[in-house]
Design an enzyme around this catalytic site. Structure first.
Site, PDB file in Angstrom:
ATOM      1  N   ASP A 142       0.825  -1.198   0.000  1.00 16.15           N
ATOM      2  CA  ASP A 142       0.000   0.000   0.000  1.00 16.15           C
ATOM      3  C   ASP A 142       0.864   1.255   0.000  1.00 16.15           C
ATOM      4  O   ASP A 142       1.790   1.363   0.795  1.00 16.15           O
ATOM      5  CB  ASP A 142      -0.859  -0.051   1.284  1.00 16.15           C
ATOM      6  CG  ASP A 142      -2.180   0.617   1.107  1.00 16.15           C
ATOM      7  OD1 ASP A 142      -2.409   1.201   0.049  1.00 16.15           O
ATOM      8  OD2 ASP A 142      -2.980   0.540   2.054  1.00 16.15           O
ATOM      9  N   ASP A 196     -10.506   4.125  -0.915  1.00 14.70           N
ATOM     10  CA  ASP A 196     -11.145   3.182   0.008  1.00 14.70           C
ATOM     11  C   ASP A 196     -12.675   3.185  -0.071  1.00 14.70           C
ATOM     12  O   ASP A 196     -13.315   4.228  -0.087  1.00 14.70           O
ATOM     13  CB  ASP A 196     -10.740   3.517   1.446  1.00 14.70           C
ATOM     14  CG  ASP A 196      -9.279   3.183   1.689  1.00 14.70           C
ATOM     15  OD1 ASP A 196      -8.561   2.939   0.704  1.00 14.70           O
ATOM     16  OD2 ASP A 196      -8.874   3.171   2.859  1.00 14.70           O
TER      17      ASP A 196
HETATM   18  C1  GLA Z   1      -5.334   2.148   3.077  1.00 16.20           C
HETATM   19  C2  GLA Z   1      -5.936   1.056   2.216  1.00 16.20           C
HETATM   20  C3  GLA Z   1      -6.932   0.252   3.032  1.00 16.20           C
HETATM   21  C4  GLA Z   1      -6.231  -0.321   4.251  1.00 16.20           C
HETATM   22  C5  GLA Z   1      -5.579   0.786   5.063  1.00 16.20           C
HETATM   23  C6  GLA Z   1      -4.727   0.239   6.199  1.00 16.20           C
HETATM   24  O1  GLA Z   1      -6.284   3.092   3.440  1.00 16.20           O
HETATM   25  O2  GLA Z   1      -6.551   1.580   1.061  1.00 16.20           O
HETATM   26  O3  GLA Z   1      -7.493  -0.785   2.240  1.00 16.20           O
HETATM   27  O4  GLA Z   1      -5.288  -1.257   3.838  1.00 16.20           O
HETATM   28  O5  GLA Z   1      -4.759   1.594   4.254  1.00 16.20           O
HETATM   29  O6  GLA Z   1      -4.121   1.234   6.953  1.00 16.20           O
END
Ligand code: GLA
Length: 737
Positions: A489, A555
């Site tokens: 990520d 998200d």
């Molecule tokens: C980002 C990702 C989420 C999750 C969070 C974890 O926001 O897009 O899917 O993995 O980080 O901190």
């Protein structure tokens, strides 16, 4: 003095005879956070004036994420507020909404809080959408009568707009009926019913009439009506249980009318309905008949077969180097050379048997031949994930039969990392994971795979250790543990780009290429999933980093607005970027009990919206990662996720993602070709009103032999092709050409 300003403002709204309310819409405000500011005697003379009905950033204060602000309101509370009230023992402070968590202090004493601050031991919990009614005891609550009181409100804003908003603060002496509230809770397991609970926040009793009406949403017919006289006291809520048939699309409307005041509480709820027919008791294979692995990597695969247990798995011939577990269909071993191995697996139980001709493809680029299916911890447990919670969801995945439908990855997201690296730079799990290796071995023994999470930056999105500067070491540790999936990520890597002042594609790809090298060097298959990157378009170059999937949206959350944005708006036109082994990933599923923290709630999507969510995601050849606590999954969610014909579209070996082929007003059609020559078609009504649709005119095919309804698993007659699609609902078809 500022106080005078507020006294003038306080024009006591209708303090005569009955309507007993003080209303305030201005406060003193300061950004920052000091618990001292809760105290009544703080010098706030230099604070700014603010309107509490609009967020702070809309009034010229900085818009910043992870920010605190304090509001202080000086208000005279007249004793006459209690005159004529039928509740002499309580005063109600009704706050505006807060974006997004608040704590409210009256003369230094906490009287209420909504949501949870990031410092809360139970973890942050967003409270934007909740009503803030804080009752205060007349005798013990610390109200200063006919004198100045100080109400101090601490607000935490996680992102975007912040602060109090929506309405003024009111202080009133409520009537018994004002303390009434109604909630509807569904129980979908076994005999389904919806419980309506009416409770009172105040001591004196309220009495009234309750009516519940159940209607069939498809025909409009009233199925049942139930009427009762109720008397409700504090601490003794009344519960009325309304049974319903979960195979019908029902709407429940519950109404309570208070006898004394005529006040009406009314709630309507679309009840959960199951369209998926029950699976046969005989064995049925629910997988694509193909799986890929790299030469020399361990094979970890579990044949997903539904039907009565126990079941016995055998194979006509098993290539050398492979083993098949007779009791649960777990295939293990390794094959050292590139090849294609085809063999027939048979599953047998007391009721019958079924066979599948299966091909194991062994080659360099064989990871993720169909989109990954499984579970991820983020949408339910957020940063509060632990080994215990992972194992409980895994056990439920097996016990409830999800593993029999191909859900095979168990992935943890952020929150597993230790606070600091070891002296040699290696990473470890924190105390919530007492034995990462033991847990992963336990999963592998069951034919399930394990996924982990990290970031190319110094820290992850949740503020835990990232892999920056330790990429090789991390990949090696993960290999030692037995990791099969990496979600990598972006998060704090943005800082590296800032430092380098390098904003091109290459600077986005660099950290992903680096980790790709180390991940691929490991003697095991690690599905490489790339996270979303702020505004940059990872789908344009994810393939060149050998990503097996990449996020195509920011998200997701459990609201219709999010499905509309993440699912429909952001995915249109993206099919061209997806291919076998390199999938677009619009984010994890938001059905079942979710919460992004330690306390979970039922998804806020209606049942119609949940059908739409799963229909679209399977069409999109998306990663199908369940985001809820599986241990708490009910029959409805289970059936939503375990429709073999629906899942077969997602797992189709042709691997051609659907795209939008039609849009007129609120009707959208998304379709994709399938390996058997048929096409899968989703017809969606994304609007807020139901619509009559002639599906035949929307099916992108000249002649049609059979049109099958995938959710109901039934072929449709010509007249059934004209139908009504509810608001936010859909129909899912397979059209045989
Ligand atoms: C980002 C990702 C989420 C999750 C969070 C974890 O926001 O897009 O899917 O993995 O980080 O901190």
């Amino acid at each position: 003095m500022k106080n005078l300003f507020f006294v003038a403002l306080l024009a006591l709204v209708g303090l005569q005879a009955k309507a007993q309310t003080v209303s305030v819409s201005k406060a003193l405000f300061r950004q920052g956070d000091e618990m001292n500011w809760a105290k009544p005697d703080v010098d706030d003379a230099s604070w700014s004036e603010i309107d509490i009905t609009r967020q702070w950033d809309k009034q010229g204060f900085p818009r910043n994420n992870h920010a605190y602000g304090w509001y202080r309101i000086h208000v005279n509370i007249p004793k006459s507020l209690l005159g004529g009230a039928d509740q002499q023992n309580v005063v109600l402070f009704q706050l505006p909404k807060a974006d997004d968590v608040d704590e409210c202090y009256l003369n230094g004493k906490l009287i209420g809080a909504t949501g949870r601050m990031p410092t809360d031991p139970a973890g942050y919990f967003c409270g934007v959408d909740f009503v803030r009614d804080y009752p205060v005891d007349v005798k013990k609550g610390g109200i200063l009568w006919d004198a100045e009181n100080v109400i101090a409100v601490r607000v935490y804003n996680r992102g975007g707009s912040g602060g109090l908003f929506s309405r003024p603060l009111t202080i009133s002496s409520p009537r018994a009926a004002d303390g009434l509230s109604m909630s509807l809770t569904e129980e979908n397991n076994g005999r389904s019913h919806c419980d309506v609970e009416i409770s009172s926040a105040y001591a004196s009793a309220a009495g009234g009439t309750f009516v519940a009406t159940l209607t069939d949403r498809q025909t409009g017919a009233v199925i049942s009506t139930l009427s009762k006289k109720l008397s409700i006291k504090r601490g003794r809520p009344m519960r009325v249980s309304v049974p319903y048939d979960k195979r019908r699309m029902c709407l429940l409307t519950a109404t309570y009318t208070d006898t004394k005041t005529g006040k009406i509480l009314s709630e309507s709820k679309q009840l959960k309905y199951i369209l998926t027919p029950a699976a046969p008791v005989t064995p049925r294979f629910n997988n694509a008949p193909v799986y890929g692995v790299r030469p020399g990597s361990p094979v970890i695969y579990r044949f997903p077969v539904s039907g009565e247990k126990p079941m016995k798995f055998t194979s006509d011939y098993l290539p050398e180097g492979l083993q098949l577990s007779e009791s649960d269909g777990a295939l293990s071993g390794r094959i050292d050379k590139p090849c294609e191995l085809t063999f027939t697996v048979t599953a047998e139980n007391a009721r019958g048997k079924a066979s599948q001709k299966f091909t194991l493809k062994v080659g360099e680029h064989m990871i993720g031949l169909t989109p990954p299916m499984g579970w991820n911890s983020w949408n339910c447990w957020g940063l509060s994930i632990s080994q215990e919670k992972v194992m409980s969801s895994t056990q439920a995945l097996i016990d409830k039969g999800l593993a029999d439908y191909g859900y095979g990855y168990i992935n943890i997201d952020d929150g597993w990392e230790a606070e600091e690296r070891n002296l040699d730079g290696t990473i470890e799990a924190n105390a919530k994971f007492p034995s990462m290796k033991g847990m992963i071995d336990w999963l592998h023994e069951r034919g399930l795979k394990f996924g982990i999470y990290s970031s190319p930056g110094e820290t992850t999105c949740g503020g835990y250790l990232g892999s920056l500067g330790h990429e090789k070491q991390d990949a090696e540790v993960w290999n030692k543990w037995g990791v099969d999936y990496l979600k990598y990520d972006w998060c704090s890597y943005e800082r590296v780009r800032e430092q380098d002042n390098d904003w091109g594609f290459a600077s986005c790809m660099r950290p992903y290429l680096l980790m790709q090298k180390f991940v691929r060097e490991q003697p095991r298959d690690i599905f490489y999933s790339l996270g979303p990157l702020g505004g940059t378009q990872v789908y344009l170059w994810g393939l060149y980093c050998d990503g097996n999937s990449w996020r195509t949206a920011q998200d997701i959350n459990d609201t219709w607005a999010s499905i509309l944005d993440v699912g429909f708006r952001q995915q249109a036109g993206k099919a061209q970027y997806s291919s076998v082994g390199h999938w677009n990933d619009p984010d994890m599923l938001v059905v079942g009990k979710v919460g992004w923290g330690s306390s979970l709630r039922e998804t806020r999507l209606t049942p119609d919206e949940q059908y739409t969510h799963i229909t679209l995601w399977t069409l999109l050849a998306s990663n199908m990662l369940i985001g809820c606590d599986i241990a708490q999954m009910d029959e409805f969610t289970l059936n939503l996720l375990c429709n073999n014909e629906v899942n077969a579209v997602n797992q189709d070996v042709l691997g051609k993602q659907a795209d939008r082929v039609f849009k007129e007003g609120d009707i959208e059609v998304w379709s994709r070709p399938l390996a058997d020559g048929a096409i899968a078609v989703g017809i969606f009504n994304v609007g807020d009103k139901e619509q009559q649709v002639d599906m035949k005119s929307l099916i992108p095919a000249e002649t049609t032999k059979t049109v099958r309804d995938l959710w109901r698993q039934q072929d449709l007659t010509a007249s059934e092709l004209v139908c009504t699609i509810p608001a936010h609902g859909c129909r899912y078809l397979k059209v045989f050409l």
